[in-house]
Write a protein that holds these residues in place. Structure first.
Motif, PDB file in Angstrom:
ATOM      1  N   LYS A 169       0.818  -1.218   0.000  1.00 18.57           N
ATOM      2  CA  LYS A 169       0.000   0.000   0.000  1.00 18.57           C
ATOM      3  C   LYS A 169       0.851   1.266   0.000  1.00 18.57           C
ATOM      4  O   LYS A 169       0.325   2.366  -0.116  1.00 18.57           O
ATOM      5  CB  LYS A 169      -0.927  -0.012   1.220  1.00 18.57           C
ATOM      6  N   ASN A 179       0.810  13.697   4.069  1.00 11.50           N
ATOM      7  CA  ASN A 179       0.749  13.554   2.626  1.00 11.50           C
ATOM      8  C   ASN A 179       1.966  14.127   1.927  1.00 11.50           C
ATOM      9  O   ASN A 179       1.990  14.263   0.713  1.00 11.50           O
ATOM     10  CB  ASN A 179      -0.511  14.251   2.083  1.00 11.50           C
ATOM     11  N   GLU A 232      -5.788  14.872  10.022  1.00  6.33           N
ATOM     12  CA  GLU A 232      -5.033  14.751   8.770  1.00  6.33           C
ATOM     13  C   GLU A 232      -4.395  13.370   8.650  1.00  6.33           C
ATOM     14  O   GLU A 232      -4.375  12.771   7.572  1.00  6.33           O
ATOM     15  CB  GLU A 232      -3.960  15.833   8.704  1.00  6.33           C
ATOM     16  N   ARG A 274      -6.979  10.845   7.699  1.00  9.13           N
ATOM     17  CA  ARG A 274      -7.293  10.947   6.272  1.00  9.13           C
ATOM     18  C   ARG A 274      -6.217  10.237   5.443  1.00  9.13           C
ATOM     19  O   ARG A 274      -6.520   9.593   4.433  1.00  9.13           O
ATOM     20  CB  ARG A 274      -7.413  12.412   5.862  1.00  9.13           C
ATOM     21  N   PHE A 275      -4.987  10.376   5.891  1.00  5.96           N
ATOM     22  CA  PHE A 275      -3.870   9.691   5.223  1.00  5.96           C
ATOM     23  C   PHE A 275      -4.080   8.178   5.253  1.00  5.96           C
ATOM     24  O   PHE A 275      -3.884   7.484   4.249  1.00  5.96           O
ATOM     25  CB  PHE A 275      -2.556  10.077   5.913  1.00  5.96           C
ATOM     26  N   LYS A 323      -6.963   6.577   5.546  1.00  8.46           N
ATOM     27  CA  LYS A 323      -8.104   6.234   4.704  1.00  8.46           C
ATOM     28  C   LYS A 323      -7.734   6.249   3.225  1.00  8.46           C
ATOM     29  O   LYS A 323      -8.184   5.404   2.447  1.00  8.46           O
ATOM     30  CB  LYS A 323      -9.261   7.212   4.960  1.00  8.46           C
ATOM     31  N   GLU A 324      -6.886   7.207   2.832  1.00  7.21           N
ATOM     32  CA  GLU A 324      -6.467   7.288   1.435  1.00  7.21           C
ATOM     33  C   GLU A 324      -5.679   6.050   1.006  1.00  7.21           C
ATOM     34  O   GLU A 324      -5.630   5.719  -0.178  1.00  7.21           O
ATOM     35  CB  GLU A 324      -5.628   8.547   1.219  1.00  7.21           C
ATOM     36  N   HIS A 325      -5.054   5.391   1.978  1.00  8.53           N
ATOM     37  CA  HIS A 325      -4.272   4.197   1.677  1.00  8.53           C
ATOM     38  C   HIS A 325      -5.001   2.919   2.119  1.00  8.53           C
ATOM     39  O   HIS A 325      -4.366   1.876   2.307  1.00  8.53           O
ATOM     40  CB  HIS A 325      -2.894   4.280   2.348  1.00  8.53           C
ATOM     41  N   ASP A 326      -6.310   3.027   2.273  1.00  8.02           N
ATOM     42  CA  ASP A 326      -7.152   1.870   2.607  1.00  8.02           C
ATOM     43  C   ASP A 326      -6.704   1.205   3.912  1.00  8.02           C
ATOM     44  O   ASP A 326      -6.663  -0.018   4.022  1.00  8.02           O
ATOM     45  CB  ASP A 326      -7.118   0.856   1.456  1.00  8.02           C
ATOM     46  N   GLU A 366      -8.031   2.469   7.067  1.00  8.09           N
ATOM     47  CA  GLU A 366      -8.838   3.111   8.103  1.00  8.09           C
ATOM     48  C   GLU A 366      -9.172   2.171   9.252  1.00  8.09           C
ATOM     49  O   GLU A 366      -9.495   2.627  10.357  1.00  8.09           O
ATOM     50  CB  GLU A 366     -10.124   3.696   7.506  1.00  8.09           C
TER      51      GLU A 366
END
Length: 345
Positions: free
Chosen positions: A283, A296, A313, A316-317, A319-322, A324
């Protein structure tokens, strides 16, 4: 009758004690001889390490895995201790020039472990190629050829400098001259690469991560083991590493021995995947430091002990990389069912 029995009994005991004393003389003498022989081997190891430290003195060139083992080695060699030290191991970073225009030098890390009876026994040397264009197949063949060459080397004399010379002279032929397809076609039946490999992702929780020296060690170990992921600087600290299971486990075993207030293997994700599918399973593209204000930003400069943390933040990082699901597992914020296995140091 009783007196005679006691006398015979005493004679038997005396003979038994004399026999034990006679039998113990040779083992004791042999033990002392073995200790002196071992001390000679370890002294040769210590002298070779001192030479390497002077030759590879630039930052990052020479890394001793355990300074404590070095101290124990010195005490034993100087006859200050009878405790046999553990095996010494270290990393040496080398650059092998390609001698080809516009082709960068091949960077590698050689991990060396001395058996206690080295130089009588050969050293254990494993090379990791750091360049992005060098495949595991290149590395596999280089290490196989290196191991074969070391075994053919004469015993009894320190040889690690000759080993490094061989690596510098031969690495280019395994990286540029030989293509992976050529290597694959020449493999013997008993030396085939596995069709499937064990892939693992570890989530390591720390009370805090601040110290520059410790961060440099963690970064070096992750990169030397070719792991991807990141290290979150601050309090709390979090480390994510992914790669071959044997490499992620080696990483965990090495960093847990560092001085931490508390460090825990919080969660692990395992899967068996095709050997050529590792990159798709990852990932993250490389291992880097991140902070809550630069999750990010691939050029993060690291964290300090002051300032507020923007965990939103960071989430969110993830979650963006699956990733969460880790928010609930590590921080207990999101309610999601998942199994957690912890190992604490």
């Amino acid at each position: 009758m009783t007196t005679v029995a006691k006398t015979v009994d005493n004679i038997i005991k005396d003979r038994h004690l004399n026999q034990m004393a006679a039998e113990s003389e040779t083992p004791n003498a042999k033990t002392e001889e073995e200790i002196e022989c071992l001390r000679a081997h370890l002294t040769a190891q210590l002298r070779e390490i001192e030479i390497l430290e002077s030759m590879y003195s630039m930052p990052g060139e020479f890394y001793l895995h355990s300074p404590t083992a070095r101290a124990d080695l010195e005490n034993f060699c100087m006859d200050k201790s009878l405790i046999v030290p553990t095996e010494i191991s270290y990393d040496i970073k080398l650059q092998c020039e390609q001698n080809i225009p516009q082709v960068p030098a091949t960077e590698l890390v050689a991990t060396v472990t001395y058996p206690l009876d080295y130089p009588l026994a050969p050293p254990n040397v494993h090379v990791r190629l750091l360049n992005h264009y060098a495949t595991r197949q290149h590395q596999h063949y280089l290490n196989r050829a290196l191991t074969s060459w070391i075994k053919s080397f004469s015993k009894g004399d320190p040889c690690i400098l000759q080993v490094f010379t061989w690596i510098e002279q031969n690495t280019t032929s395994y990286v540029s001259s030989i293509r992976p397809l050529q290597l694959s076609s020449s493999e013997s039946e008993g030396d085939q690469q596995p069709a499937e490999v064990e892939f693992e992702r570890l989530w390591i929780y720390s009370h805090h991560i601040y110290g520059k020296e410790k961060r440099e060690i963690v970064m070096a170990k992750a990169r030397n083991l070719e792991l991807t992921g990141w290290m979150l600087i601050g309090k709390p600290g979090l480390i994510c590493v992914e790669g071959m299971r044997q490499d992620t486990r080696a990483f965990w075993e090495q960093i847990r021995r560092l001085s931490w207030q508390r460090i825990t293997l919080k969660h692990q994700e395992n899967s068996t995947i095709p050997a050529d599918n590792v990159a798709k399973e990852q990932k993250f593209s490389k291992f880097k430091e991140i902070t809550t204000t630069s999750a990010n930003n691939s050029n993060s400069a690291g964290g300090t002990q002051s300032g507020n943390r923007d965990m939103g933040e960071f989430f969110r990082f993830l979650k963006e990389h699956d990733c969460e699901h880790i928010i609930q597992l590590v921080f207990g914020i999101k309610n999601q069912n998942s199994n957690t296995n912890e190992e604490t140091s």
